[in-house]
Design a protein around this motif. Structure first.
Motif, mmCIF file in Angstrom:
data_model
loop_
_atom_site.group_PDB
_atom_site.id
_atom_site.type_symbol
_atom_site.label_atom_id
_atom_site.label_comp_id
_atom_site.label_asym_id
_atom_site.label_seq_id
_atom_site.Cartn_x
_atom_site.Cartn_y
_atom_site.Cartn_z
ATOM 1 N N GLU A 66 -72.924 48.965 41.819
ATOM 2 C CA GLU A 66 -71.661 48.784 42.541
ATOM 3 C C GLU A 66 -70.527 49.536 41.841
ATOM 4 N N TYR A 67 -70.548 49.544 40.512
ATOM 5 C CA TYR A 67 -69.528 50.255 39.742
ATOM 6 C C TYR A 67 -69.594 51.760 40.036
ATOM 7 N N ASP A 68 -70.823 52.309 40.003
ATOM 8 C CA ASP A 68 -70.995 53.740 40.264
ATOM 9 C C ASP A 68 -70.532 54.114 41.679
ATOM 10 N N LYS A 69 -70.848 53.248 42.646
ATOM 11 C CA LYS A 69 -70.436 53.510 44.028
ATOM 12 C C LYS A 69 -68.904 53.506 44.151
ATOM 13 N N SER A 70 -68.273 52.535 43.495
ATOM 14 C CA SER A 70 -66.809 52.428 43.564
ATOM 15 C C SER A 70 -66.137 53.630 42.925
ATOM 16 N N ILE A 71 -66.657 54.077 41.772
ATOM 17 C CA ILE A 71 -66.094 55.250 41.082
ATOM 18 C C ILE A 71 -66.246 56.501 41.955
ATOM 19 N N ALA A 72 -67.443 56.671 42.544
ATOM 20 C CA ALA A 72 -67.696 57.836 43.404
ATOM 21 C C ALA A 72 -66.773 57.828 44.615
ATOM 22 N N SER A 73 -66.579 56.647 45.204
ATOM 23 C CA SER A 73 -65.709 56.519 46.372
ATOM 24 C C SER A 73 -64.256 56.837 46.007
ATOM 25 N N ALA A 74 -63.829 56.352 44.837
ATOM 26 C CA ALA A 74 -62.454 56.607 44.394
ATOM 27 C C ALA A 74 -62.221 58.093 44.166
ATOM 28 N N LYS A 75 -63.220 58.781 43.587
ATOM 29 C CA LYS A 75 -63.091 60.222 43.341
ATOM 30 C C LYS A 75 -63.029 60.996 44.659
ATOM 31 N N THR A 76 -63.866 60.585 45.621
ATOM 32 C CA THR A 76 -63.877 61.247 46.925
ATOM 33 C C THR A 76 -62.529 61.085 47.618
ATOM 34 N N ASN A 77 -61.970 59.864 47.577
ATOM 35 C CA ASN A 77 -60.666 59.606 48.203
ATOM 36 C C ASN A 77 -59.560 60.400 47.528
ATOM 37 N N SER A 78 -59.642 60.496 46.208
ATOM 38 C CA SER A 78 -58.615 61.235 45.455
ATOM 39 C C SER A 78 -58.639 62.711 45.815
ATOM 40 N N THR A 79 -59.860 63.286 45.895
ATOM 41 C CA THR A 79 -60.001 64.696 46.256
ATOM 42 C C THR A 79 -59.504 64.952 47.668
ATOM 43 N N SER A 80 -59.852 64.037 48.582
ATOM 44 C CA SER A 80 -59.436 64.166 49.974
ATOM 45 C C SER A 80 -57.922 64.095 50.105
ATOM 46 N N ASN A 81 -57.310 63.169 49.367
ATOM 47 C CA ASN A 81 -55.854 63.013 49.420
ATOM 48 C C ASN A 81 -55.142 64.236 48.880
#
Length: 200
Positions: A66-81
């Protein structure tokens, strides 16, 4: 236990989404990472309370996943933003040529034209009539000649200018004058350079 981790992760995701609405993207990214790490630390503490070692190990694996998924999701959102932010920012110095007009620019008369015109007008006026009439004709001729001389000189100094109209990406417009053909064409992309423009 996996169900508890999933629920806590879901609640965490909802909280971080709401939190993001009141903060800048950069601050949100840093806070998001801290909260993910804090959530992971809490999950590991919950796993440590498991009495069975195999259950405890499975709990830790689930928490890490769950930690790895959350980190990956946060990075994807940051790049998209960041990509969206770049695309919405306009280049205030960039623009496009929307018109190129060739116009006549009238020159300006100088003192020389006024004086020369006044002398010629005065001489012509002096040849009219006699006595007081001649004096008045001389004065009128000098005044009329000065005005005419100024206008003649101004017309002689008329020149061609190229007026380039530019529409900038930030929706402002400006025009630039050139005393020669600058080589710009309608639709050409330009960039502001000091008080002038240059091709991009």
């Amino acid at each position: 236990m996996k169900k508890h981790i999933f629920i806590s992760s879901l609640l965490f995701a909802i909280c971080t989404t709401v939190y993001a609405q009141g903060n800048s993207q950069q601050q949100h990214g840093a806070d998001n990472s801290k909260q993910i790490s804090a959530r992971y630390a809490d999950d590991k503490k919950l796993c440590a309370e498991e009495s069975n070692s195999s259950t405890r190990m499975q709990c830790l694996r689930d928490a890490k996943e769950e930690y790895d998924k959350s980190i990956a999701s946060a990075k994807t959102n940051s790049t998209s933003n960041k990509s969206n932010e770049k695309s919405t920012h306009t280049c205030a110095e960039c623009g496009k040529v929307i018109a190129v007009d060739i116009q006549d620019k009238k020159g300006e008369g100088s003192a020389l034209g006024v004086i020369a015109g006044g002398v010629v007008g005065g001489l012509l006026g002096n040849q009219v009539g006699g006595g007081t009439g001649r004096s008045l004709a001389t004065i009128a001729g000098a005044a009329g000649g000065a005005y005419a001389g100024n206008k003649v000189e101004a017309n002689m100094k008329t020149s061609k200018i190229w007026v380039v109209s530019v529409h900038y990406d930030n929706d402002s417009k400006n025009t630039y004058e050139f005393d020669h053909d600058p080589g710009y064409r309608v639709g050409e992309l330009i960039r502001r350079n000091g008080n002038g423009i240059e091709k991009r």
